[in-house]
Enzyme design. Structure first.
Site, mmCIF file in Angstrom:
data_model
loop_
_atom_site.group_PDB
_atom_site.id
_atom_site.type_symbol
_atom_site.label_atom_id
_atom_site.label_comp_id
_atom_site.label_asym_id
_atom_site.label_seq_id
_atom_site.Cartn_x
_atom_site.Cartn_y
_atom_site.Cartn_z
ATOM 1 C CG ASP A 122 73.416 18.615 54.042
ATOM 2 O OD1 ASP A 122 73.931 17.996 55.168
ATOM 3 O OD2 ASP A 122 73.556 19.743 53.739
ATOM 4 C CB SER A 123 72.066 20.723 58.000
ATOM 5 O OG SER A 123 73.333 21.038 57.612
ATOM 6 C CE1 TYR A 177 69.843 20.535 60.677
ATOM 7 C CE2 TYR A 177 70.253 18.288 60.251
ATOM 8 C CZ TYR A 177 69.381 19.379 60.113
ATOM 9 O OH TYR A 177 68.411 19.109 59.714
ATOM 10 N N GLY A 178 75.945 21.097 63.395
ATOM 11 C CA GLY A 178 77.238 20.674 64.071
ATOM 12 C C GLY A 178 77.397 20.683 65.533
ATOM 13 C CB CYS A 185 73.657 15.411 56.696
ATOM 14 S SG CYS A 185 74.009 16.339 58.207
ATOM 15 C CG ASN A 186 79.540 12.732 56.917
ATOM 16 O OD1 ASN A 186 79.676 13.725 56.006
ATOM 17 N ND2 ASN A 186 80.191 12.011 57.125
ATOM 18 C CB THR A 187 76.173 16.249 61.493
ATOM 19 O OG1 THR A 187 77.313 16.929 61.202
ATOM 20 C CG2 THR A 187 75.603 16.740 62.935
ATOM 21 C CB CYS A 224 81.422 17.897 57.216
ATOM 22 S SG CYS A 224 79.974 19.281 56.996
ATOM 23 C CG HIS A 251 77.975 22.146 54.367
ATOM 24 N ND1 HIS A 251 77.095 21.203 55.183
ATOM 25 C CD2 HIS A 251 77.159 23.226 54.053
ATOM 26 C CE1 HIS A 251 75.811 21.594 55.034
ATOM 27 N NE2 HIS A 251 75.933 23.042 54.618
HETATM 28 N N1 DGL Z 1 76.451 18.561 55.953
HETATM 29 C C1 DGL Z 1 76.550 18.176 57.202
HETATM 30 C C2 DGL Z 1 77.365 16.929 57.645
HETATM 31 O O1 DGL Z 1 77.888 16.437 56.854
HETATM 32 C C3 DGL Z 1 76.225 18.988 58.362
HETATM 33 C C4 DGL Z 1 76.905 20.517 58.580
HETATM 34 C C5 DGL Z 1 76.229 21.215 59.694
HETATM 35 O O2 DGL Z 1 74.852 21.702 59.654
HETATM 36 O O3 DGL Z 1 76.880 21.375 60.771
HETATM 37 O O4 DGL Z 1 77.877 16.723 58.564
#
Ligand code: DGL
Length: 262
Positions: free
Chosen positions: A10-11, A42-43, A73-75, A184, A186
């Protein structure tokens, strides 16, 4: 049978919500958690940047000898999953998708909300999933502004966090929405704060962690690479940030394991 570890990436801290479900469902599996940390969040970044980060991360996990990669991580999934699968065709790579499908299948009001990063909400993958399953469902898109930072700073249970969450979530009250999808990884760490901001509303909060863990189990069986039942899980943490960040990841994972009775 295969005793090698599963890599989870993940990020930053978010993938630990996926880790929690993996540990509960597959306690014998060794895991290597890579929380980037250096490039988080990452968003708001471009697809190209995120693809570069994700490639470096998977490369690192492959060097560690993992038998499977979970992009927790979805992003990063929306930005890079196709590229990663093309680059490592022999490695099973599992991605994260917001739980739009189950929300659409169960909504009574035909109105759902998806909380995710800006990048995920703009992505083709999100639009396609919404098109496929939500043709007759209204999807309200809500960027979780400030949410990732709260989790990265271990501030989930603070008054400041509650105020930030309330600002984002309160506009969803009284809108006839009955499902909120956490898109996300997080965000599950803010589930309590989100529920509190929605107190009195009849809204289910849905995330993808458990479904992903089940998918991982299914793939381990399909490829015949499950750890034997007598295997003792070896847990390892790596980061592109500093040693302090790595230790924080490890401690949070240990707390999660304790809460799960592991
Ligand atoms: N945990 C992340 C996600 O699922 C990324 C969050 C991020 O780094 O902006 O999208």
């Amino acid at each position: 049978m295969n005793r090698a570890a599963i890599g989870v990436y993940d990020s930053g801290f978010g993938g630990l919500s996926v880790w929690r479900e993996l540990r509960r469902l597959l306690p014998n599996e060794s895991l290597i958690y890579l929380g980037d940390g250096k490039n988080c969040p990452y968003g708001g970044r471009s697809r190209e940047q995120i693809t570069t980060f994700a490639t470096e991360a998977v490369e690192r996990l492959v060097q560690e000898g993992v038998k499977m990669v979970v992009v927790g991580c979805n992003t990063a999934t929306t930005a890079a999953i196709d590229y990663l699968r093309g680059r490592w065709p022999d490695m099973p790579i599992v991605g994260l998708e917001p739980a739009v499908k189950p929300a659409c299948l169960t909504t009574q009001t035909r109105r759902i909300a998806v909380l995710a990063t800006e990048h995920s909400l703009r992505s083709d993958m999100f639009l396609k999933t919404a098109e496929r399953y939500a043709a007759d469902v209204e999807v309200v898109k809500v960027p979780g502004e400030g949410f990732v930072e709260i989790v990265e700073n271990d501030m989930e249970h603070t008054v400041e966090a509650q105020a930030i969450v309330r600002r984002v979530v309160e506009p969803l009250r009284g809108k006839d929405i009955d499902k909120i999808v956490l898109g996300c990884t997080h965000y599950p760490f803010l589930r309590e704060a989100i529920a509190e901001a929605l107190q009195g509303e009849n809204i289910d909060i849905i995330d993808s962690g458990e479904a992903v863990a089940r998918r991982v189990e299914w793939l381990l069986e399909r490829y015949n690479i499950k750890a034997p039942s007598d295997a003792v899980a070896d847990l390892k943490f790596i980061t592109f940030a500093d040693e302090q960040y790595r230790l924080r990841l490890m401690r949070k994972a240990q707390r999660i394991d304790l809460q799960s009775g592991l």
